[in-house]
Scaffold this motif. Structure first.
Motif, PDB file in Angstrom:
ATOM      1  N   ALA A 127       0.847  -1.207   0.000  1.00 63.42           N
ATOM      2  CA  ALA A 127       0.000   0.000   0.000  1.00 63.42           C
ATOM      3  C   ALA A 127       0.876   1.249   0.000  1.00 63.42           C
ATOM      4  N   LYS A 128       1.020   1.850  -1.159  1.00 63.70           N
ATOM      5  CA  LYS A 128       1.844   3.052  -1.325  1.00 63.70           C
ATOM      6  C   LYS A 128       0.945   4.199  -1.785  1.00 63.70           C
ATOM      7  N   PRO A 129       1.319   5.418  -1.515  1.00 58.01           N
ATOM      8  CA  PRO A 129       0.483   6.560  -1.930  1.00 58.01           C
ATOM      9  C   PRO A 129       0.176   6.514  -3.428  1.00 58.01           C
ATOM     10  N   GLY A 130      -1.104   6.598  -3.762  1.00 56.18           N
ATOM     11  CA  GLY A 130      -1.526   6.576  -5.150  1.00 56.18           C
ATOM     12  C   GLY A 130      -1.609   5.197  -5.772  1.00 56.18           C
ATOM     13  N   GLY A 131      -1.205   4.167  -5.026  1.00 53.66           N
ATOM     14  CA  GLY A 131      -1.187   2.822  -5.574  1.00 53.66           C
ATOM     15  C   GLY A 131      -2.467   2.057  -5.293  1.00 53.66           C
ATOM     16  N   LEU A 132      -2.513   0.847  -5.821  1.00 52.51           N
ATOM     17  CA  LEU A 132      -3.648  -0.047  -5.606  1.00 52.51           C
ATOM     18  C   LEU A 132      -3.145  -1.388  -5.113  1.00 52.51           C
ATOM     19  N   GLU A 149      -7.599   3.172   9.887  1.00 51.98           N
ATOM     20  CA  GLU A 149      -6.682   4.311   9.864  1.00 51.98           C
ATOM     21  C   GLU A 149      -5.418   3.992   9.079  1.00 51.98           C
ATOM     22  N   GLU A 150      -4.989   2.744   9.147  1.00 52.52           N
ATOM     23  CA  GLU A 150      -3.793   2.362   8.395  1.00 52.52           C
ATOM     24  C   GLU A 150      -4.066   2.426   6.887  1.00 52.52           C
ATOM     25  N   VAL A 151      -5.266   2.020   6.486  1.00 53.09           N
ATOM     26  CA  VAL A 151      -5.653   2.125   5.076  1.00 53.09           C
ATOM     27  C   VAL A 151      -5.611   3.581   4.634  1.00 53.09           C
ATOM     28  N   ILE A 152      -6.221   4.459   5.426  1.00 60.65           N
ATOM     29  CA  ILE A 152      -6.293   5.875   5.073  1.00 60.65           C
ATOM     30  C   ILE A 152      -4.898   6.499   5.022  1.00 60.65           C
ATOM     31  N   ARG A 153      -4.075   6.198   6.047  1.00 63.17           N
ATOM     32  CA  ARG A 153      -2.719   6.773   6.100  1.00 63.17           C
ATOM     33  C   ARG A 153      -1.841   6.308   4.944  1.00 63.17           C
ATOM     34  N   SER A 154      -2.094   5.114   4.449  1.00 61.19           N
ATOM     35  CA  SER A 154      -1.234   4.563   3.394  1.00 61.19           C
ATOM     36  C   SER A 154      -1.295   5.384   2.107  1.00 61.19           C
ATOM     37  N   GLY A 155      -2.411   6.070   1.883  1.00 55.69           N
ATOM     38  CA  GLY A 155      -2.565   6.816   0.632  1.00 55.69           C
ATOM     39  C   GLY A 155      -2.895   5.947  -0.563  1.00 55.69           C
ATOM     40  N   ALA A 156      -3.041   4.644  -0.329  1.00 54.26           N
ATOM     41  CA  ALA A 156      -3.371   3.713  -1.411  1.00 54.26           C
ATOM     42  C   ALA A 156      -4.886   3.513  -1.485  1.00 54.26           C
ATOM     43  N   THR A 157      -5.317   2.896  -2.554  1.00 57.25           N
ATOM     44  CA  THR A 157      -6.699   2.436  -2.658  1.00 57.25           C
ATOM     45  C   THR A 157      -6.692   0.928  -2.467  1.00 57.25           C
ATOM     46  N   LEU A 173     -17.026   5.803  -3.156  1.00 57.10           N
ATOM     47  CA  LEU A 173     -16.365   5.434  -1.907  1.00 57.10           C
ATOM     48  C   LEU A 173     -15.002   6.114  -1.783  1.00 57.10           C
ATOM     49  N   GLN A 174     -14.606   6.361  -0.563  1.00 57.05           N
ATOM     50  CA  GLN A 174     -13.300   6.928  -0.264  1.00 57.05           C
ATOM     51  C   GLN A 174     -12.347   5.819   0.182  1.00 57.05           C
ATOM     52  N   HIS A 175     -11.145   5.817  -0.376  1.00 52.17           N
ATOM     53  CA  HIS A 175     -10.041   4.954   0.038  1.00 52.17           C
ATOM     54  C   HIS A 175     -10.169   3.495  -0.393  1.00 52.17           C
ATOM     55  N   VAL A 176     -11.342   3.052  -0.767  1.00 50.41           N
ATOM     56  CA  VAL A 176     -11.542   1.629  -1.074  1.00 50.41           C
ATOM     57  C   VAL A 176     -12.364   1.467  -2.358  1.00 50.41           C
TER      58      VAL A 176
END
Length: 471
Positions: free
Chosen positions: A252-257, A281-289, A326-329
């Motif tokens: 899970a990297k920023p902008g990644g999937l 919170e870990e999902v949100i912090r990761s910046g990934a989808t 949906l946000q983040h997912v």
């Protein structure tokens, strides 16, 4: 399979005797390929170039003739040894054929000629029929490309309805999971490439490599890191959340999937407790989808329920068309996916107020294997023969099945420049070149010569194929 590389043996057994069955004085034949209807009213033409490069580009040798002669002697069929020796000696093993076809990627209504095959040497009038078994296998990539194209139109309808950016969403909405469900590596390659004419998401490596080898496309499709059940369940049921956390930390990297199958035990608990609470919170912090994947149950109900649970956990925005995003997912459904279930899922979720961009689909056996030659009723038939210097119409008209009435004459496919309509017509016998025939203004030839006497005349790029299918 190396023992199948002799082109002379890449046919049906009875073809070996057909050179003795034509009328005396026959020195040329003319064949065509068409879809005689079927599940879809239009076909996307694709795959002939790969077949030509793979099989017809290799010259016939005397060793191949020797092998075929010995095989048919034991097999119980006569063999045209002198005819094949003539091809080796006179043409250096290059087949004296002329093949015309619509440019690959072209969308053509059914009941029209898509390919014509004609002999170009008086001693080889039997050759087009001999290659029917090989050349008609193009039904497979055409039918995969056709089904995939129609699914693209279906998904696009719902994106147009519910997404602010349908054009930016469509390319990755149907992912190819079909490699393990087909009968051979060649099927995975041809079928996988056919799907990539319309979409860019795939896990079928063979399809990407086929597009590279035969159409010059360096990278036709893309994938993302994704879990399978073994990598989740190897952590044990008690540590299911740790398996998901590991996926986040690894990928899970920023902008990644990253896609995570989450139904190993209880998909609803996995969303509520693991993704939606412990790891939220870990999902949100990761910046990934994070793309959650259900893989069991009734697809329409499960997708709808999972979207609702993800919405409760991560929230949504409302787009300009009034649909929830949906946000983040996101969610990908790969189980039980076929044309009917895709429509049913999209209808359910959009009626519930969710944008179609929240969901992607993975399609396996139904995409690459759940079709056959009769899906689009493909046939390769003789339509003309030259006997004693005069062209004769050749056709079948079985009284028991009018649907099998075949076309007659030397055929061309015409396209109207203004109206976009198609006509398959027979050219007058007096014309030596079929491409010289244009009956009236406004029409143009929709076929071009792609292969002549052992040489590839047109070499389409994958980008050109995609551009035509999108036109």
């Amino acid at each position: 399979m190396r023992h199948l590389q002799n082109l002379i043996l890449n046919t049906d057994s009875y073809k070996a005797s057909h050179w003795l069955q034509y009328p005396p004085g026959t020195d040329a034949t003319y064949f065509y390929v068409e879809s005689r209807g079927g599940l879809y009213e239009r076909t996307v033409f694709f795959g002939l170039q790969a077949i030509l490069k793979e099989y017809l580009a290799t010259p016939i040798t005397h060793a191949m003739v020797d092998e075929a002669r010995d095989f048919y002697a034991a097999h119980g069929e006569p063999f045209n040894e002198s005819g094949w020796r003539h091809i080796v000696d006179r043409f250096n093993g290059r087949l004296p054929l002329r093949i015309r076809a619509v440019p690959e990627g072209t969308v053509v209504p059914t009941h029209h000629a898509l390919v014509t095959i004609e002999s170009t040497d008086a001693q080889c009038c039997w050759l087009p029929s001999y290659l029917e078994t090989l050349l008609l296998r193009l039904w497979y990539p055409v039918t995969v490309a056709t089904q995939s194209w129609h699914l693209k139109q279906l998904i696009r309808q719902y994106l147009d309805l519910s997404s602010d950016d349908p054009a930016g969403q469509i390319a990755f909405k149907l992912h190819d999971f079909g490699a393990r469900g087909v009968s051979s590596a060649e099927s995975a390659g041809l079928g996988g490439a056919a799907h990539l004419v319309n979409f860019m998401g795939t896990d079928t490596v063979s399809g990407v490599l086929t597009a590279r080898a035969y159409y010059g496309e360096a990278m036709a499709g893309y994938s993302i890191p994704a879990a399978e059940h073994s990598t989740i369940t190897s952590w044990g049921r008690e540590r299911e959340v740790d398996a998901y956390r590991n996926m986040l930390r690894q990928f899970a990297k920023p902008g990644g999937l990253v896609a995570v199958v989450s139904d190993s035990y209880d998909i609803f608990k996995a969303i509520r407790e693991h993704w939606g609470t412990t790891l939220r919170e870990e999902v949100i912090r990761s910046g990934a989808t994070v793309v959650v994947r259900p893989d069991s149950g009734e697809p329409v109900d499960v997708v709808h329920q999972c979207l609702g649970l993800l919405d409760e956990a991560f929230g949504h925005t409302v787009n300009a068309k009034g649909y929830r995003v949906l946000q983040h997912v996101r969610l990908i459904q790969g189980d039980g996916i076929n044309p009917n279930s895709i429509r049913a899922i999209l209808e359910r979720i959009t009626k519930a107020g969710y944008s179609a961009e929240n969901v992607a689909f993975g399609m396996g056996g139904a995409l690459l294997q759940g079709i056959n030659r009769d899906t689009q009723k493909f046939a390769l038939k003789c339509s003309a023969a030259r006997i004693d210097g005069a062209w004769l119409d050749v056709f079948k008209a079985p009284v028991t099945d009018p649907g099998k009435l075949s076309k007659r004459g030397r055929l061309v496919l015409l396209h109207h420049r203004e109206f976009g309509s198609y006509r398959t017509v027979a050219v007058p016998d007096a014309l030596a070149r079929v491409e010289d025939y244009l009956p009236e203004p406004g029409w143009e030839h929709a076929m071009v010569t792609v292969w002549e006497d052992g040489a590839l005349v047109q070499d389409w790029t994958f980008a050109q194929v995609r551009e035509r299918s999108n036109a």
